[in-house]
Motif scaffolding. Structure first.
Motif, mmCIF file in Angstrom:
data_model
loop_
_atom_site.group_PDB
_atom_site.id
_atom_site.type_symbol
_atom_site.label_atom_id
_atom_site.label_comp_id
_atom_site.label_asym_id
_atom_site.label_seq_id
_atom_site.Cartn_x
_atom_site.Cartn_y
_atom_site.Cartn_z
ATOM 1 N N ARG A 96 26.028 8.558 14.583
ATOM 2 C CA ARG A 96 26.524 7.333 13.965
ATOM 3 C C ARG A 96 26.843 7.611 12.499
ATOM 4 O O ARG A 96 25.969 8.036 11.748
ATOM 5 N N ALA A 97 28.091 7.371 12.108
ATOM 6 C CA ALA A 97 28.510 7.556 10.727
ATOM 7 C C ALA A 97 28.480 6.205 10.015
ATOM 8 O O ALA A 97 28.955 5.195 10.556
ATOM 9 N N LEU A 98 27.904 6.183 8.830
ATOM 10 C CA LEU A 98 27.817 4.948 8.055
ATOM 11 C C LEU A 98 29.177 4.596 7.475
ATOM 12 O O LEU A 98 29.913 5.466 6.996
ATOM 13 N N THR A 99 29.498 3.313 7.499
ATOM 14 C CA THR A 99 30.742 2.849 6.894
ATOM 15 C C THR A 99 30.468 2.338 5.491
ATOM 16 O O THR A 99 29.319 2.057 5.126
ATOM 17 N N ALA A 100 31.529 2.214 4.704
ATOM 18 C CA ALA A 100 31.370 1.793 3.309
ATOM 19 C C ALA A 100 30.813 0.376 3.210
ATOM 20 O O ALA A 100 30.177 0.023 2.206
ATOM 21 N N ASP A 101 31.009 -0.458 4.247
ATOM 22 C CA ASP A 101 30.515 -1.838 4.201
ATOM 23 C C ASP A 101 29.126 -1.991 4.819
ATOM 24 O O ASP A 101 28.657 -3.109 5.040
ATOM 25 N N GLY A 102 28.468 -0.862 5.143
ATOM 26 C CA GLY A 102 27.080 -0.923 5.605
ATOM 27 C C GLY A 102 26.902 -0.928 7.104
ATOM 28 O O GLY A 102 25.768 -0.985 7.583
ATOM 29 N N ASN A 103 27.975 -0.881 7.855
ATOM 30 C CA ASN A 103 27.861 -0.791 9.309
ATOM 31 C C ASN A 103 27.899 0.675 9.740
ATOM 32 O O ASN A 103 27.726 1.571 8.907
ATOM 33 N N PHE A 104 28.127 0.936 11.010
ATOM 34 C CA PHE A 104 28.257 2.323 11.457
ATOM 35 C C PHE A 104 29.260 2.422 12.597
ATOM 36 O O PHE A 104 29.551 1.449 13.287
ATOM 37 N N VAL A 105 29.780 3.627 12.767
ATOM 38 C CA VAL A 105 30.743 3.941 13.819
ATOM 39 C C VAL A 105 30.254 5.191 14.529
ATOM 40 O O VAL A 105 29.802 6.143 13.886
ATOM 41 N N TRP A 106 30.323 5.180 15.848
ATOM 42 C CA TRP A 106 29.957 6.385 16.606
ATOM 43 C C TRP A 106 31.064 7.425 16.470
ATOM 44 O O TRP A 106 32.237 7.140 16.727
ATOM 45 N N ILE A 107 30.671 8.618 16.076
ATOM 46 C CA ILE A 107 31.596 9.722 15.840
ATOM 47 C C ILE A 107 31.257 10.892 16.765
ATOM 48 O O ILE A 107 30.086 11.179 16.998
ATOM 49 N N ARG A 108 32.312 11.556 17.252
ATOM 50 C CA ARG A 108 32.129 12.862 17.881
ATOM 51 C C ARG A 108 32.840 13.886 17.005
ATOM 52 O O ARG A 108 34.028 13.810 16.793
ATOM 53 N N ASP A 109 32.057 14.829 16.477
ATOM 54 C CA ASP A 109 32.590 15.898 15.650
ATOM 55 C C ASP A 109 32.755 17.145 16.517
ATOM 56 O O ASP A 109 31.775 17.625 17.100
ATOM 57 N N VAL A 110 33.978 17.640 16.621
ATOM 58 C CA VAL A 110 34.257 18.865 17.363
ATOM 59 C C VAL A 110 34.512 19.961 16.332
ATOM 60 O O VAL A 110 35.458 19.862 15.535
ATOM 61 N N VAL A 111 33.680 20.980 16.328
ATOM 62 C CA VAL A 111 33.667 21.963 15.238
ATOM 63 C C VAL A 111 34.028 23.359 15.750
ATOM 64 O O VAL A 111 33.454 23.836 16.742
ATOM 65 N N HIS A 112 34.959 24.005 15.044
ATOM 66 C CA HIS A 112 35.305 25.411 15.296
ATOM 67 C C HIS A 112 34.812 26.232 14.109
ATOM 68 O O HIS A 112 35.105 25.904 12.948
ATOM 69 N N VAL A 113 34.067 27.275 14.380
ATOM 70 C CA VAL A 113 33.482 28.118 13.339
ATOM 71 C C VAL A 113 34.366 29.346 13.133
ATOM 72 O O VAL A 113 34.636 30.091 14.080
ATOM 73 N N ILE A 114 34.818 29.564 11.890
ATOM 74 C CA ILE A 114 35.628 30.743 11.541
ATOM 75 C C ILE A 114 34.718 31.777 10.882
ATOM 76 O O ILE A 114 33.970 31.460 9.949
ATOM 77 N N ARG A 115 34.779 33.001 11.380
ATOM 78 C CA ARG A 115 33.925 34.075 10.860
ATOM 79 C C ARG A 115 34.772 35.294 10.496
ATOM 80 O O ARG A 115 35.796 35.557 11.120
ATOM 81 N N LYS A 116 34.299 36.004 9.508
ATOM 82 C CA LYS A 116 34.904 37.272 9.110
ATOM 83 C C LYS A 116 33.799 38.308 8.984
ATOM 84 O O LYS A 116 32.795 38.060 8.309
ATOM 85 N N ASN A 117 34.011 39.418 9.668
ATOM 86 C CA ASN A 117 33.004 40.493 9.662
ATOM 87 C C ASN A 117 31.627 39.973 10.089
ATOM 88 O O ASN A 117 30.601 40.360 9.533
ATOM 89 N N GLY A 118 31.635 39.076 11.063
ATOM 90 C CA GLY A 118 30.375 38.570 11.602
ATOM 91 C C GLY A 118 29.690 37.532 10.741
ATOM 92 O O GLY A 118 28.553 37.142 11.011
ATOM 93 N N VAL A 119 30.362 37.051 9.701
ATOM 94 C CA VAL A 119 29.764 36.064 8.787
ATOM 95 C C VAL A 119 30.622 34.798 8.784
ATOM 96 O O VAL A 119 31.858 34.865 8.699
ATOM 97 N N THR A 120 29.975 33.645 8.877
ATOM 98 C CA THR A 120 30.684 32.368 8.859
ATOM 99 C C THR A 120 31.309 32.139 7.489
ATOM 100 O O THR A 120 30.627 32.241 6.466
ATOM 101 N N THR A 121 32.608 31.802 7.481
ATOM 102 C CA THR A 121 33.299 31.570 6.218
ATOM 103 C C THR A 121 33.825 30.140 6.093
ATOM 104 O O THR A 121 33.842 29.571 5.002
ATOM 105 N N GLU A 122 34.249 29.553 7.215
ATOM 106 C CA GLU A 122 34.802 28.207 7.169
ATOM 107 C C GLU A 122 34.485 27.458 8.460
ATOM 108 O O GLU A 122 34.257 28.080 9.504
ATOM 109 N N LEU A 123 34.516 26.156 8.354
ATOM 110 C CA LEU A 123 34.417 25.275 9.517
ATOM 111 C C LEU A 123 35.655 24.402 9.532
ATOM 112 O O LEU A 123 36.038 23.846 8.492
ATOM 113 N N VAL A 124 36.275 24.281 10.688
ATOM 114 C CA VAL A 124 37.379 23.334 10.842
ATOM 115 C C VAL A 124 37.066 22.473 12.058
ATOM 116 O O VAL A 124 36.433 22.922 13.015
ATOM 117 N N GLY A 125 37.506 21.252 11.991
ATOM 118 C CA GLY A 125 37.182 20.389 13.120
ATOM 119 C C GLY A 125 37.927 19.076 13.108
ATOM 120 O O GLY A 125 38.789 18.825 12.259
#
Length: 315
Positions: A96-125
């Motif tokens: 549940r993500a909080l809204t600016a007016d004090g309520n909430f919205v159900w969110i689904r975050d889909v995350v792709h992890v970018i790695r270089k040389n076996g180390v995480t460098t960025e997240l995109v989603g």
């Protein structure tokens, strides 16, 4: 285009004229990107303001994301996403993500992890608004709970039914055996109920069963005790950790309670009002015995109560 170009490089080339960005910002899904080393947002779609009310420019760091998660979901969601990201595992998180007016919205975050040389460098989603889906899931869950209750409830009297009694007897039997504690059972049977039905009619017979069930169900009991309709005009009361003396005392109160209802029964050879016969038994279960044995013994006591003239308790 060189087929050996990485995915990110192909996106960059495709977006030289802003087409890719325009496409992303025209969808309901909210794109975002975080630099893992700095924990700062490289980008978040402008749709975020329409959904949550927080301005696009207010999403600066990962901490802004964390603080805008509902407190009840914050630790679980953060720990899961961080651990998956460190491990380089693409993942999804519902929260549940909080809204600016004090309520909430159900969110689904889909995350792709970018790695270089076996180390995480960025997240995109992408963030998706799944509030309607969650609402439907909750309604379905509530309906399933209601249906489950109905399957364990007697349709006429609205007390527990035999199915719930059988389940509870089995569970309490093994619990009593484990704890070396007594398990007591009371079986009630309405005296001359067939004659009552024949004389007053089945509608009055049903009303009689309801009144008896409601009266017996109001006997002060512990949360572990179970009162149920076993079938027909027969009811049962299961009493975990109750000895025979306590069970007999409760049974006698129940017998008097039904008699005090003063339901007329002109065709009874026992009394001019409705009465019950009661059998009581208690046992400390052992490994060489079965739950059905307790009911069998109690039923024999009920039979004796009827043989001895009805409207009585036999243990």
């Amino acid at each position: 285009m060189n087929n050996t170009l990485k995915h990110e490089e192909r996106i960059a080339l495709a977006d030289t004229d802003g087409t890719y960005k325009t496409l992303l910002e025209s969808t309901k899904a909210i794109p975002w990107k975080i630099n893992w080393e700095t924990m700062k947002f490289s980008y978040i779609g402008p749709q975020i303001e329409a959904l949550l009310g927080w301005p696009q420019e207010s999403w600066l760091t990962a901490n802004d994301w964390i603080e805008r998660i509902h407190p009840d979901d914050r630790e679980r969601t953060t720990n899961f996403c961080v651990s998956q990201s460190i491990g380089g595992v693409d993942h999804e998180a519902d929260y549940r993500a909080l809204t600016a007016d004090g309520n909430f919205v159900w969110i689904r975050d889909v995350v792709h992890v970018i790695r270089k040389n076996g180390v995480t460098t960025e997240l995109v989603g992408f963030m998706f608004d799944i509030s309607e889906r969650k609402k439907m899931e909750e309604e379905l869950l509530a309906l399933n709970r209601k249906l489950e209750v109905l399957t364990l409830q007697d349709g006429l009297t609205c007390v527990a039914n035999r199915r719930l009694f059988d389940q509870t007897l089995k569970a309490e039997w093994f619990r009593s055996m484990r704890d070396s504690q007594p398990l007591s059972l009371i079986v009630f049977d309405i005296d001359h109920f067939k004659q009552y039905n024949d004389f007053y009619g089945h509608l009055m017979g049903d009303e009689c069963l309801i009144r008896v069930a409601q009266a017996l169900n109001k006997i002060p009991l512990r949360t572990t005790d179970l009162f149920a309709r076993y079938g027909g005009e027969e009811f049962v009361l299961l009493l975990p950790k109750a000895n025979i003396e306590s069970a007999v005392e409760i049974a006698e109160k129940c017998r008097c309670l039904v008699q005090d209802l003063a339901i007329p029964h002109e065709k009874s050879s026992t009394s001019n009002v409705l009465t019950i016969s009661v059998g009581v038994a208690s046992i400390t279960p052992s490994a060489d015995s079965e739950p059905a044995s307790l009911f069998a013994v109690t039923d024999r006591m009920l039979y004796q109560a009827k043989e001895y003239g009805r409207n009585r308790v036999v243990s």
